[in-house]
Design a protein around this motif. Structure first.
Motif, PDB file in Angstrom:
ATOM      1  N   PHE A  21      -2.819   5.458   2.471  1.00  0.00           N
ATOM      2  CA  PHE A  21      -2.936   5.451   1.004  1.00  0.00           C
ATOM      3  C   PHE A  21      -2.857   4.027   0.450  1.00  0.00           C
ATOM      4  N   ARG A  22      -3.836   3.706  -0.385  1.00  0.00           N
ATOM      5  CA  ARG A  22      -3.807   2.418  -1.081  1.00  0.00           C
ATOM      6  C   ARG A  22      -4.230   2.638  -2.514  1.00  0.00           C
ATOM      7  N   LEU A  23      -3.405   2.184  -3.404  1.00  0.00           N
ATOM      8  CA  LEU A  23      -3.684   2.401  -4.819  1.00  0.00           C
ATOM      9  C   LEU A  23      -4.996   1.741  -5.226  1.00  0.00           C
ATOM     10  N   LYS A  24      -5.307   0.631  -4.582  1.00  0.00           N
ATOM     11  CA  LYS A  24      -6.510  -0.066  -5.023  1.00  0.00           C
ATOM     12  C   LYS A  24      -7.812   0.680  -4.677  1.00  0.00           C
ATOM     13  N   ALA A 225       4.244  -5.702  -9.335  1.00  0.00           N
ATOM     14  CA  ALA A 225       5.431  -5.143  -8.678  1.00  0.00           C
ATOM     15  C   ALA A 225       5.474  -3.625  -8.889  1.00  0.00           C
ATOM     16  N   TYR A 226       5.098  -3.187 -10.084  1.00  0.00           N
ATOM     17  CA  TYR A 226       5.061  -1.737 -10.326  1.00  0.00           C
ATOM     18  C   TYR A 226       3.997  -1.060  -9.468  1.00  0.00           C
ATOM     19  N   GLN A 227       2.818  -1.671  -9.398  1.00  0.00           N
ATOM     20  CA  GLN A 227       1.745  -1.061  -8.601  1.00  0.00           C
ATOM     21  C   GLN A 227       2.199  -0.909  -7.159  1.00  0.00           C
ATOM     22  N   SER A 228       2.889  -1.925  -6.663  1.00  0.00           N
ATOM     23  CA  SER A 228       3.287  -1.826  -5.257  1.00  0.00           C
ATOM     24  C   SER A 228       4.437  -0.822  -5.097  1.00  0.00           C
TER      25      SER A 228
END
Ligand code: ATP
Ligand code: MG
Length: 293
Positions: A21-24, A225-228
């Motif tokens: 899983f990767r948000l990007k 930082a939130y995204q990670s």
């Protein structure tokens, strides 16, 4: 019944395992190729909320399962609007919304799950949690001074604390699932640019001024930082029994349709039914009918 093409779309946003899983890889502006002209989007949402209301009536009557919908997002991603529009038409008696802010002194005197546990939906109910135990691995991870104020014994505060929390959350969700709590977790994935536009609207439009919070602008500086932190959280806690839905949130109409359908679909799969009476109970009904003349 939910349209097939919508089912396919929901599948695309549902994360049931963290591997890879990767948000990007998730585009906040995605609209799944749907036509989102106002009327059509409204009609689609109305269809889903009607299905949701029907399912909820059965959930309540059957009184076995409960449904916990968790909403997490950056500010102005549309949590409040999604909750308002998706649960329109649901009987207020069968659902319960709770918003979690920074914990108060009494809450800090307990373990972090405590305040969430006592807010869980009863059997037959839908619980809507506007923020959740995930804040403990999001805002607290980004601002570690919050952690310092949590009254934990020093030796328990180690470098692994957020991994441990994620492990505990996953274990707790597994336990709840085994108790008949259907857990659906929504991350409304807004882009930084769309958030900026929405903040500007809050400043420029008088009827939105009340929503503006200068602190939210400061939080933007921690965007990465939130995204990670979100990525880590989803990675560690996405499971078939407690899936995450990473819902594109730059287009509010689309967001609401996906959220409504995801919940309707999950409830649909429970095969909810009104309780059927046994012979004795039916005989009692017949007697009562006679007594009524
Ligand atoms: P709105 O969209 O109206 O701004 P909101 O959910 O952002 O809704 P606020 O009152 O603005 O509501 O913010 C709640 C704040 O509480 C958030 O900044 C959130 O990070 C914080 N919060 C929630 N849970 C915790 C927690 N466990 N520890 C510290 N802060 C928390
Ligand atoms: Mg806020």
């Amino acid at each position: 019944m939910i349209e097939k093409r919508l089912r396919k779309l929901i599948d695309r946003y549902r994360i049931t395992g963290g591997k890879g899983f990767r948000l990007k890889d998730h585009d906040p502006a995605d609209t799944g190729g749907l036509n989102l002209e106002k009327e059509e989007a409204q009609a689609m949402l109305a269809d889903s909320t009607r299905i949701l209301a029907e399912q909820q009536d059965k959930l309540y009557a059957q009184d076995r399962w409960s449904v916990l919908c968790i909403f997490q997002a950056m500010d102005a991603a549309g949590k409040d609007g999604a909750i308002k529009h998706v649960f329109t038409g649901v009987n207020p008696q069968g659902c319960h919304v709770v918003s979690f802010k920074a914990p108060n002194a009494a809450e800090l005197d307990h373990d972090f799950l405590w305040r969430h546990a006592i807010a869980l939906p009863q059997r037959g109910q839908i619980g809507i949690h506007n923020r959740s135990w995930y804040e403990e691995v999001l805002v607290v991870r980004v601002h570690q001074k919050i952690l310092a104020a949590q009254k934990l014994p020093d030796r328990l505060v180690t470098k692994r604390i957020f991994d441990e929390r994620l492990e505990d959350i996953a274990a707790y969700e597994r336990y709840l699932a085994r108790q008949g709590v259907v857990i659906l977790k929504f991350f409304l994935n807004v882009s930084k640019d769309e958030q900026r536009k929405r903040f500007l609207e809050r400043i420029e439009e008088p009827e939105k001024n009340w929503k503006f919070n200068a602190g939210d602008v400061a939080e933007r500086t921690h965007w990465k930082a939130y995204q990670s932190a979100y990525e880590e959280a989803i990675l560690a806690t996405a499971t078939p029994q407690a899936p995450w839905f990473v819902v594109p949130a730059d287009n509010k109409r689309f967001t609401r349709i996906i959220v409504a359908d995801a919940i309707a679909e999950a409830m649909d799969s429970l095969d909810l039914r009104y309780p059927e009476l046994d012979e004795k109970a039916r005989a009692e009904l017949a007697t009562a009918k006679q007594a009524l003349g």
